[in-house]
Write a protein that holds these residues in place. Structure first.
Motif, PDB file in Angstrom:
ATOM      1  N   UNK A  60      27.616 -12.698 -24.034  1.00  0.00           N
ATOM      2  CA  UNK A  60      27.988 -12.768 -25.443  1.00  0.00           C
ATOM      3  C   UNK A  60      29.102 -13.778 -25.694  1.00  0.00           C
ATOM      4  N   UNK A  61      30.173 -13.690 -24.915  1.00  0.00           N
ATOM      5  CA  UNK A  61      31.324 -14.563 -25.152  1.00  0.00           C
ATOM      6  C   UNK A  61      30.980 -16.026 -24.883  1.00  0.00           C
ATOM      7  N   UNK A  62      30.146 -16.278 -23.893  1.00  0.00           N
ATOM      8  CA  UNK A  62      29.688 -17.642 -23.619  1.00  0.00           C
ATOM      9  C   UNK A  62      28.931 -18.187 -24.825  1.00  0.00           C
ATOM     10  N   UNK A  63      28.094 -17.355 -25.419  1.00  0.00           N
ATOM     11  CA  UNK A  63      27.335 -17.778 -26.598  1.00  0.00           C
ATOM     12  C   UNK A  63      28.266 -17.989 -27.795  1.00  0.00           C
ATOM     13  N   UNK A  64      29.268 -17.143 -27.938  1.00  0.00           N
ATOM     14  CA  UNK A  64      30.257 -17.317 -29.006  1.00  0.00           C
ATOM     15  C   UNK A  64      30.919 -18.687 -28.888  1.00  0.00           C
ATOM     16  N   UNK A  65      31.324 -19.041 -27.680  1.00  0.00           N
ATOM     17  CA  UNK A  65      31.952 -20.347 -27.457  1.00  0.00           C
ATOM     18  C   UNK A  65      31.018 -21.486 -27.837  1.00  0.00           C
ATOM     19  N   UNK A  66      29.746 -21.348 -27.489  1.00  0.00           N
ATOM     20  CA  UNK A  66      28.772 -22.391 -27.813  1.00  0.00           C
ATOM     21  C   UNK A  66      28.598 -22.518 -29.320  1.00  0.00           C
ATOM     22  N   UNK A  67      28.517 -21.391 -30.016  1.00  0.00           N
ATOM     23  CA  UNK A  67      28.328 -21.413 -31.469  1.00  0.00           C
ATOM     24  C   UNK A  67      29.532 -22.026 -32.175  1.00  0.00           C
ATOM     25  N   UNK A  68      30.728 -21.705 -31.686  1.00  0.00           N
ATOM     26  CA  UNK A  68      31.945 -22.243 -32.292  1.00  0.00           C
ATOM     27  C   UNK A  68      32.134 -23.708 -31.898  1.00  0.00           C
ATOM     28  N   UNK A  69      31.646 -24.064 -30.715  1.00  0.00           N
ATOM     29  CA  UNK A  69      31.816 -25.428 -30.224  1.00  0.00           C
ATOM     30  C   UNK A  69      33.130 -25.642 -29.513  1.00  0.00           C
ATOM     31  N   UNK A  70      33.695 -24.550 -29.000  1.00  0.00           N
ATOM     32  CA  UNK A  70      34.969 -24.633 -28.287  1.00  0.00           C
ATOM     33  C   UNK A  70      35.058 -23.466 -27.322  1.00  0.00           C
ATOM     34  N   UNK A  71      35.483 -23.740 -26.096  1.00  0.00           N
ATOM     35  CA  UNK A  71      35.622 -22.656 -25.121  1.00  0.00           C
ATOM     36  C   UNK A  71      36.955 -21.956 -25.366  1.00  0.00           C
ATOM     37  N   UNK A  72      36.880 -20.889 -26.180  1.00  0.00           N
ATOM     38  CA  UNK A  72      38.093 -20.184 -26.595  1.00  0.00           C
ATOM     39  C   UNK A  72      38.027 -18.704 -26.247  1.00  0.00           C
ATOM     40  N   UNK A  73      36.826 -18.125 -26.187  1.00  0.00           N
ATOM     41  CA  UNK A  73      36.675 -16.713 -25.813  1.00  0.00           C
ATOM     42  C   UNK A  73      36.612 -16.604 -24.293  1.00  0.00           C
ATOM     43  N   UNK A  74      37.445 -15.750 -23.691  1.00  0.00           N
ATOM     44  CA  UNK A  74      37.388 -15.586 -22.235  1.00  0.00           C
ATOM     45  C   UNK A  74      36.062 -14.970 -21.819  1.00  0.00           C
ATOM     46  N   UNK A  75      35.474 -15.501 -20.741  1.00  0.00           N
ATOM     47  CA  UNK A  75      34.158 -15.033 -20.297  1.00  0.00           C
ATOM     48  C   UNK A  75      34.227 -14.225 -19.010  1.00  0.00           C
ATOM     49  N   UNK A  76      35.380 -14.266 -18.326  1.00  0.00           N
ATOM     50  CA  UNK A  76      35.518 -13.431 -17.133  1.00  0.00           C
ATOM     51  C   UNK A  76      36.204 -12.122 -17.523  1.00  0.00           C
ATOM     52  N   UNK A  77      36.104 -11.133 -16.649  1.00  0.00           N
ATOM     53  CA  UNK A  77      36.592  -9.797 -16.979  1.00  0.00           C
ATOM     54  C   UNK A  77      38.115  -9.785 -17.059  1.00  0.00           C
ATOM     55  N   UNK A  78      38.627  -9.234 -18.134  1.00  0.00           N
ATOM     56  CA  UNK A  78      40.063  -9.095 -18.328  1.00  0.00           C
ATOM     57  C   UNK A  78      40.308  -8.151 -19.490  1.00  0.00           C
ATOM     58  N   UNK A  79      41.565  -7.957 -19.843  1.00  0.00           N
ATOM     59  CA  UNK A  79      41.877  -7.044 -20.944  1.00  0.00           C
ATOM     60  C   UNK A  79      41.200  -7.489 -22.243  1.00  0.00           C
TER      61      UNK A  79
END
Length: 520
Positions: A60-79
């Motif tokens: 999901x987060x990888x797709x969010x980044x693609x839709x926004x056009x910027x790698x801003x949502x973390x895609x690895x596990x964290x808080x």
């Protein structure tokens, strides 16, 4: 107080009509309901809110980044991946941590421009994150990234419910809520995304229908349907073509066939299921793919055929096989493109050795399938934002009136809504309501008629509404008039009372289509 200027900022005439209704009703309802109406008005003036939902590790987060056009949502596990994050337009890039008690704390992005994986705050006290970005995509679309369904801890579930408005069973308005403030039931009535992008992978589980239904119960108390929900089949490159009959060994053909099958499984909750390769889209669209990556791929394109075919048998072989390109560089390529993307790039470079890094990036973006996802987002969501937002707002207004417990207030709101819906220009809202009744099963219809309601109500363009793409306008007009007559007859002579209500709406929709075709 909401002003006329607020009403002018809404998505279109339907939203403006609902905003006017709320503004007019505010002096006639309780202070608590009026507070709810103010929130509805604020939401009407805001961009369309689309929640990205799906199971854990669906990308999901990888797709969010693609839709926004910027790698801003973390895609690895964290808080942060356990929190709801709202990405919206802002004049200054910043992250705000919103606490359960309403406090806010501004945090900087990390050195790579991504929301920090771990928060230097009391995590259990956090409600959600607000990320503001100077990003053109977010001017008319707020994207809500949610924790993955299926393996959530209880706290993540609670945070998602609180922000997206999924009311818990048995919860009633509290008697101790001060006048003018929203109680939890009323807050639930106006919270939540107005549309849903549901992410699946090739292993659609039997309970995905239920998971999607549970999640989208938060969309302003409305069921998910083809008007406000689409799905994507992510990680399409991981599908083994030999596992899908009729694919002819082609990955994209296999993904397309599997997406069509999944669309039948998730129907009628979603308008479509679209294959996409989120990782490839994110790398190509968000600046992750660099000229150094293009240079490394050019080197790989010069490897002899036998060696190359061996290297791409698996990820392990690709990174360990003896080659002039350093193993670390190849590992980086895999992280950004996976084997499918690497093969796609090398094939493109072998066909056109002089491709620039920019041209190669565009080919990778084309290969990701992101353009089709965006096209469907535009067709299903953006082009119909006015109707979606207005329908969601009316549902919220109705829920707020019911939550008040005052029969007189409920009747005043009901009467005002009926007056609004009686206007010809508001017929789209009637059609969306009829579509929701049919797709949710609230009104049972014969399968062929339910399909027709689905087609007319869930498409924005007239040829698609009529199921006659590519036909001449005269033929479209004749068909629309014929179907208008049929549905009027069915409403009068063959339908149950509930079916008749839907049939009258569909008749009117066909008649308005006929009028529009004649006028064009």
């Amino acid at each position: 107080m909401t002003t006329a200027t607020d009403e002018q900022r809404v998505a279109g005439p339907l939203s403006a009509a609902v905003a006017h209704l709320c503004h007019r009703l505010q002096p006639q309802v309780s202070a608590r309901t009026a507070a709810g109406f103010r929130e509805v008005l604020r939401r009407l003036a805001a961009p369309l809110q689309v929640a990205v939902a799906g199971r854990i590790k669906s990308g999901k987060s990888t797709l969010v980044n693609a839709l926004i056009g910027r790698r801003v949502a973390p895609t690895d596990v964290g808080e942060c991946t356990r929190l709801v994050t709202r990405f919206q337009y802002g004049t200054v890039d910043r992250v705000e941590v919103v606490f359960q008690d309403g406090r806010k704390q501004v945090l900087p992005f990390d050195a790579g421009g991504v929301i920090p994986r771990d928060l230097d705050v009391d995590f259990e006290a956090v409600s959600h994150l607000e990320a503001y970005l100077t990003n053109a995509v977010l001017r008319d679309l707020t994207v809500i990234d949610t924790p993955g369904l299926g393996s959530l801890d209880a706290a993540s579930v609670r945070r998602t419910e609180q922000l997206l408005g999924a009311a818990r069973d048995g919860e009633e308005p509290g008697d101790d809520v001060a006048a003018g403030e929203l109680d939890q039931t009323s807050r639930n009535a106006v919270a939540g995304a107005e549309a849903v992008l549901y992410v699946v992978t090739q292993g659609v589980r039997a309970d995905d229908q239920q998971a999607l239904a549970a999640f989208t119960a938060a969309t302003a108390s409305r069921e998910a349907g083809p008007v406000n929900a689409i799905a994507v089949l992510n990680k399409a490159d991981t599908i083994a073509p030999e596992s899908v009959s009729g694919s002819d060994g082609d990955v994209w053909q296999a993904a397309t066939l599997l997406a069509e099958k999944q669309a039948q499984t998730l129907k009628p909750r979603v308008a479509d299921v679209i294959p996409v390769i989120g990782l490839l889209a994110e790398s190509a669209e968000s600046g992750g793919f660099t000229s150094a990556d293009a240079d490394a791929l050019k080197q790989l394109s010069q490897v002899d055929d036998a060696t190359w075919e061996t290297m791409v048998l698996s990820a392990d072989i690709f990174t360990t096989w003896e080659c002039d390109v350093p193993a670390g560089t190849r590992a980086r390529l895999l992280e950004k493109l996976d084997l499918y993307g690497v093969r796609t790039a090398v094939d493109a470079l072998r066909a056109e050795p002089d491709l620039t890094a920019g041209a190669l990036r565009r080919k990778l973006l084309d290969a990701s399938g992101l353009a089709r996802v965006r096209g469907r987002l535009d067709a299903v969501f953006r082009a119909r934002a006015d109707g979606i937002k207005a329908a969601a707002a009316l549902a919220s207004v109705t829920a707020l009136a019911h939550a008040s417990g005052d029969p007189g207030e409920r009747q005043r709101v009901h009467d005002a809504i009926e007056v609004l819906l009686a206007k010809p220009e508001a017929h789209q809202l009637r059609l969306l309501e009829a579509l929701t009744l049919v797709t949710s099963g609230a009104v049972a219809m014969p399968e062929d008629l339910a399909e027709e309601v689905l087609r007319v109500g869930s498409n924005a363009e007239i040829p698609e509404q009529l199921g006659m793409r590519g036909r001449p306008q005269k033929e479209l007009a004749a068909f629309a008039l014929e179907r208008a007559g049929w549905w009027r007859s069915f409403a009068s002579f063959g339908a149950t009372p509930a079916q008749s209500r839907v049939a009258h709406v569909v008749h009117r929709a066909y008649f308005l289509i006929w009028q529009q075709l004649r006028a064009d």
